[in-house]
Design a protein around this motif. Structure first.
Motif, PDB file in Angstrom:
ATOM      1  N   GLY A 120       0.792  -1.214   0.000  1.00 35.89           N
ATOM      2  CA  GLY A 120       0.000   0.000   0.000  1.00 35.89           C
ATOM      3  C   GLY A 120       0.825   1.263   0.000  1.00 35.89           C
ATOM      4  N   ASN A 121       2.146   1.193  -0.123  1.00 34.29           N
ATOM      5  CA  ASN A 121       3.009   2.365  -0.139  1.00 34.29           C
ATOM      6  C   ASN A 121       3.222   2.828  -1.569  1.00 34.29           C
ATOM      7  OD1 ASN A 121       3.236   2.026   2.554  1.00 34.29           O
ATOM      8  ND2 ASN A 121       5.242   1.069   2.502  1.00 34.29           N
ATOM      9  N   ARG A 122       2.178   3.100  -2.271  1.00 36.99           N
ATOM     10  CA  ARG A 122       2.303   3.473  -3.663  1.00 36.99           C
ATOM     11  C   ARG A 122       2.321   5.001  -3.782  1.00 36.99           C
ATOM     12  NH1 ARG A 122       1.316  -1.332  -3.895  1.00 36.99           N
ATOM     13  NH2 ARG A 122       0.362  -2.761  -5.253  1.00 36.99           N
ATOM     14  N   LEU A 123       3.117   5.480  -4.713  1.00 39.49           N
ATOM     15  CA  LEU A 123       3.106   6.905  -5.004  1.00 39.49           C
ATOM     16  C   LEU A 123       1.912   7.196  -5.881  1.00 39.49           C
ATOM     17  CD1 LEU A 123       6.844   7.552  -5.821  1.00 39.49           C
ATOM     18  CD2 LEU A 123       5.620   8.145  -3.749  1.00 39.49           C
TER      19      LEU A 123
ATOM     20  N   GLY B 255      15.970  15.865  -7.172  1.00 42.32           N
ATOM     21  CA  GLY B 255      14.654  15.503  -6.637  1.00 42.32           C
ATOM     22  C   GLY B 255      13.965  14.475  -7.513  1.00 42.32           C
ATOM     23  N   LYS B 256      14.048  14.686  -8.824  1.00 42.68           N
ATOM     24  CA  LYS B 256      13.434  13.730  -9.745  1.00 42.68           C
ATOM     25  C   LYS B 256      14.121  12.371  -9.668  1.00 42.68           C
ATOM     26  CE  LYS B 256      11.960  17.249 -13.029  1.00 42.68           C
ATOM     27  NZ  LYS B 256      12.096  17.755 -14.406  1.00 42.68           N
ATOM     28  N   VAL B 257      15.439  12.371  -9.577  1.00 42.01           N
ATOM     29  CA  VAL B 257      16.181  11.113  -9.473  1.00 42.01           C
ATOM     30  C   VAL B 257      15.835  10.395  -8.175  1.00 42.01           C
ATOM     31  CG1 VAL B 257      18.501  10.135  -9.200  1.00 42.01           C
ATOM     32  CG2 VAL B 257      18.068  11.809 -10.988  1.00 42.01           C
ATOM     33  N   SER B 258      15.716  11.136  -7.083  1.00 39.73           N
ATOM     34  CA  SER B 258      15.372  10.488  -5.813  1.00 39.73           C
ATOM     35  C   SER B 258      13.962   9.912  -5.847  1.00 39.73           C
ATOM     36  CB  SER B 258      15.531  11.461  -4.641  1.00 39.73           C
ATOM     37  OG  SER B 258      14.569  12.493  -4.716  1.00 39.73           O
ATOM     38  N   ILE B 259      13.044  10.603  -6.530  1.00 40.28           N
ATOM     39  CA  ILE B 259      11.680  10.067  -6.660  1.00 40.28           C
ATOM     40  C   ILE B 259      11.700   8.796  -7.493  1.00 40.28           C
ATOM     41  CG2 ILE B 259       9.427  10.502  -7.707  1.00 40.28           C
ATOM     42  CD1 ILE B 259       9.727  13.419  -6.781  1.00 40.28           C
ATOM     43  N   LEU B 260      12.447   8.809  -8.597  1.00 37.20           N
ATOM     44  CA  LEU B 260      12.548   7.609  -9.434  1.00 37.20           C
ATOM     45  C   LEU B 260      13.193   6.453  -8.673  1.00 37.20           C
ATOM     46  CD1 LEU B 260      13.548   9.100 -12.895  1.00 37.20           C
ATOM     47  CD2 LEU B 260      11.390   8.041 -12.259  1.00 37.20           C
ATOM     48  N   LYS B 261      14.192   6.774  -7.849  1.00 39.25           N
ATOM     49  CA  LYS B 261      14.836   5.743  -7.043  1.00 39.25           C
ATOM     50  C   LYS B 261      13.848   5.146  -6.044  1.00 39.25           C
ATOM     51  CE  LYS B 261      18.701   5.055  -3.879  1.00 39.25           C
ATOM     52  NZ  LYS B 261      19.778   5.703  -3.148  1.00 39.25           N
ATOM     53  N   GLU B 262      13.047   5.995  -5.422  1.00 40.14           N
ATOM     54  CA  GLU B 262      12.040   5.524  -4.471  1.00 40.14           C
ATOM     55  C   GLU B 262      10.996   4.648  -5.158  1.00 40.14           C
ATOM     56  OE1 GLU B 262       8.621   7.356  -1.514  1.00 40.14           O
ATOM     57  OE2 GLU B 262      10.214   8.658  -2.238  1.00 40.14           O
ATOM     58  N   VAL B 263      10.578   5.061  -6.359  1.00 37.17           N
ATOM     59  CA  VAL B 263       9.608   4.263  -7.112  1.00 37.17           C
ATOM     60  C   VAL B 263      10.211   2.899  -7.457  1.00 37.17           C
ATOM     61  CG1 VAL B 263       8.393   4.102  -9.321  1.00 37.17           C
ATOM     62  CG2 VAL B 263       8.296   6.212  -8.015  1.00 37.17           C
ATOM     63  N   ALA B 264      11.471   2.886  -7.904  1.00 37.41           N
ATOM     64  CA  ALA B 264      12.120   1.623  -8.257  1.00 37.41           C
ATOM     65  C   ALA B 264      12.249   0.712  -7.037  1.00 37.41           C
ATOM     66  CB  ALA B 264      13.497   1.892  -8.861  1.00 37.41           C
ATOM     67  N   ILE B 265      12.582   1.270  -5.891  1.00 29.74           N
ATOM     68  CA  ILE B 265      12.684   0.479  -4.657  1.00 29.74           C
ATOM     69  C   ILE B 265      11.322  -0.073  -4.267  1.00 29.74           C
ATOM     70  CG2 ILE B 265      13.110   0.648  -2.170  1.00 29.74           C
ATOM     71  CD1 ILE B 265      15.418   2.582  -2.859  1.00 29.74           C
TER      72      ILE B 265
ATOM     73  N   ILE C  86       8.797  -0.680  -6.267  1.00 32.22           N
ATOM     74  CA  ILE C  86       8.450  -1.736  -7.229  1.00 32.22           C
ATOM     75  C   ILE C  86       9.169  -3.020  -6.871  1.00 32.22           C
ATOM     76  CG2 ILE C  86       8.716  -2.461  -9.635  1.00 32.22           C
ATOM     77  CD1 ILE C  86       8.159   0.446 -10.430  1.00 32.22           C
ATOM     78  N   GLY C  87      10.446  -2.934  -6.540  1.00 34.03           N
ATOM     79  CA  GLY C  87      11.207  -4.127  -6.146  1.00 34.03           C
ATOM     80  C   GLY C  87      10.632  -4.783  -4.903  1.00 34.03           C
ATOM     81  N   ASP C  88      10.267  -3.972  -3.918  1.00 34.21           N
ATOM     82  CA  ASP C  88       9.657  -4.528  -2.701  1.00 34.21           C
ATOM     83  C   ASP C  88       8.336  -5.217  -3.006  1.00 34.21           C
ATOM     84  OD1 ASP C  88      11.770  -3.535  -1.229  1.00 34.21           O
ATOM     85  OD2 ASP C  88      10.677  -1.772  -0.492  1.00 34.21           O
TER      86      ASP C  88
ATOM     87  N   ILE D  71       7.377  -6.524  -5.877  1.00 36.38           N
ATOM     88  CA  ILE D  71       7.646  -7.768  -6.621  1.00 36.38           C
ATOM     89  C   ILE D  71       8.098  -8.867  -5.672  1.00 36.38           C
ATOM     90  CG2 ILE D  71       9.230  -8.822  -8.283  1.00 36.38           C
ATOM     91  CD1 ILE D  71       9.065  -6.195  -9.857  1.00 36.38           C
ATOM     92  N   ARG D  72       8.960  -8.535  -4.746  1.00 37.31           N
ATOM     93  CA  ARG D  72       9.452  -9.519  -3.782  1.00 37.31           C
ATOM     94  C   ARG D  72       8.300 -10.044  -2.917  1.00 37.31           C
ATOM     95  NH1 ARG D  72      12.507  -6.357  -1.115  1.00 37.31           N
ATOM     96  NH2 ARG D  72      14.013  -6.222  -2.764  1.00 37.31           N
ATOM     97  N   ASP D  73       7.435  -9.140  -2.448  1.00 39.24           N
ATOM     98  CA  ASP D  73       6.291  -9.555  -1.626  1.00 39.24           C
ATOM     99  C   ASP D  73       5.335 -10.446  -2.417  1.00 39.24           C
ATOM    100  OD1 ASP D  73       7.317  -8.082   0.450  1.00 39.24           O
ATOM    101  OD2 ASP D  73       5.981  -6.357   0.137  1.00 39.24           O
ATOM    102  N   GLN D  74       5.059 -10.068  -3.666  1.00 38.20           N
ATOM    103  CA  GLN D  74       4.131 -10.855  -4.474  1.00 38.20           C
ATOM    104  C   GLN D  74       4.720 -12.224  -4.816  1.00 38.20           C
ATOM    105  OE1 GLN D  74       0.947 -10.174  -5.226  1.00 38.20           O
ATOM    106  NE2 GLN D  74       1.137  -8.329  -3.993  1.00 38.20           N
ATOM    107  N   ASN D  75       6.018 -12.289  -5.082  1.00 39.65           N
ATOM    108  CA  ASN D  75       6.653 -13.585  -5.348  1.00 39.65           C
ATOM    109  C   ASN D  75       6.585 -14.493  -4.131  1.00 39.65           C
ATOM    110  OD1 ASN D  75       7.294 -13.152  -8.020  1.00 39.65           O
ATOM    111  ND2 ASN D  75       9.337 -12.377  -7.581  1.00 39.65           N
ATOM    112  N   GLN D  76       6.812 -13.934  -2.945  1.00 38.97           N
ATOM    113  CA  GLN D  76       6.715 -14.721  -1.726  1.00 38.97           C
ATOM    114  C   GLN D  76       5.284 -15.211  -1.526  1.00 38.97           C
ATOM    115  OE1 GLN D  76       7.769 -12.577   1.812  1.00 38.97           O
ATOM    116  NE2 GLN D  76       7.721 -14.381   3.100  1.00 38.97           N
TER     117      GLN D  76
END
Length: 133
Positions: free
Chosen positions: A7-10, A56-66, A68-70, A72-77
């Protein structure tokens, strides 16, 4: 954590808001008037401001990528756990069917007849019960 994610979606696709600092219309596009107003202002004024906006834009993109990775990991588990549960249920169902076939072979069609008669009786009872209400 729920089965459907953290539920931590931007929320950057909503009209009038932007994750990168612009104003978007209903479908995510920049409005032309706002784009033209700022066209000549930020180019020569302050290069540090452009750098900070880019950071700021790079940090937002980094947060979005993190995120998404979290996710994906939760859904795979979750899917792995669900697959293991289904394998266990498949084994139990196979054993139940094997026991049923063995019982059928030993006793003939008598138990099946009684089971069918019982099911029909339950359906008739439920029908009359609901009709009487």
């Amino acid at each position: 954590m729920s089965a459907f994610g953290s539920g931590n979606r931007l929320r950057h696709n909503q009209p009038g808001s932007s994750a990168v600092g612009g104003t978007h219309g209903a479908y995510g596009e920049y409005s032309h008037s706002e784009h033209r107003e700022g066209a000549g202002q930020g180019l020569e004024n302050d290069p540090n401001d452009k750098g900070s906006r880019l950071k700021g834009k790079v940090s937002i993109l980094k947060e979005v990528a993190i995120n998404i990775g979290d996710e994906i990991r939760d859904q795979n588990q979750f899917l792995t756990t669900m697959g293991q549960d289904m394998e266990g249920m498949g084994g139990r169902l196979a054993q139940t069917m094997k026991n049923f076939y063995e019982m059928w072979a030993r006793q003939g069609c008598g138990p099946f007849f009684y089971l069918t008669l019982f099911a029909i009786g339950v359906i008739v009872f439920i029908y009359f019960y609901l009709k009487a209400r």
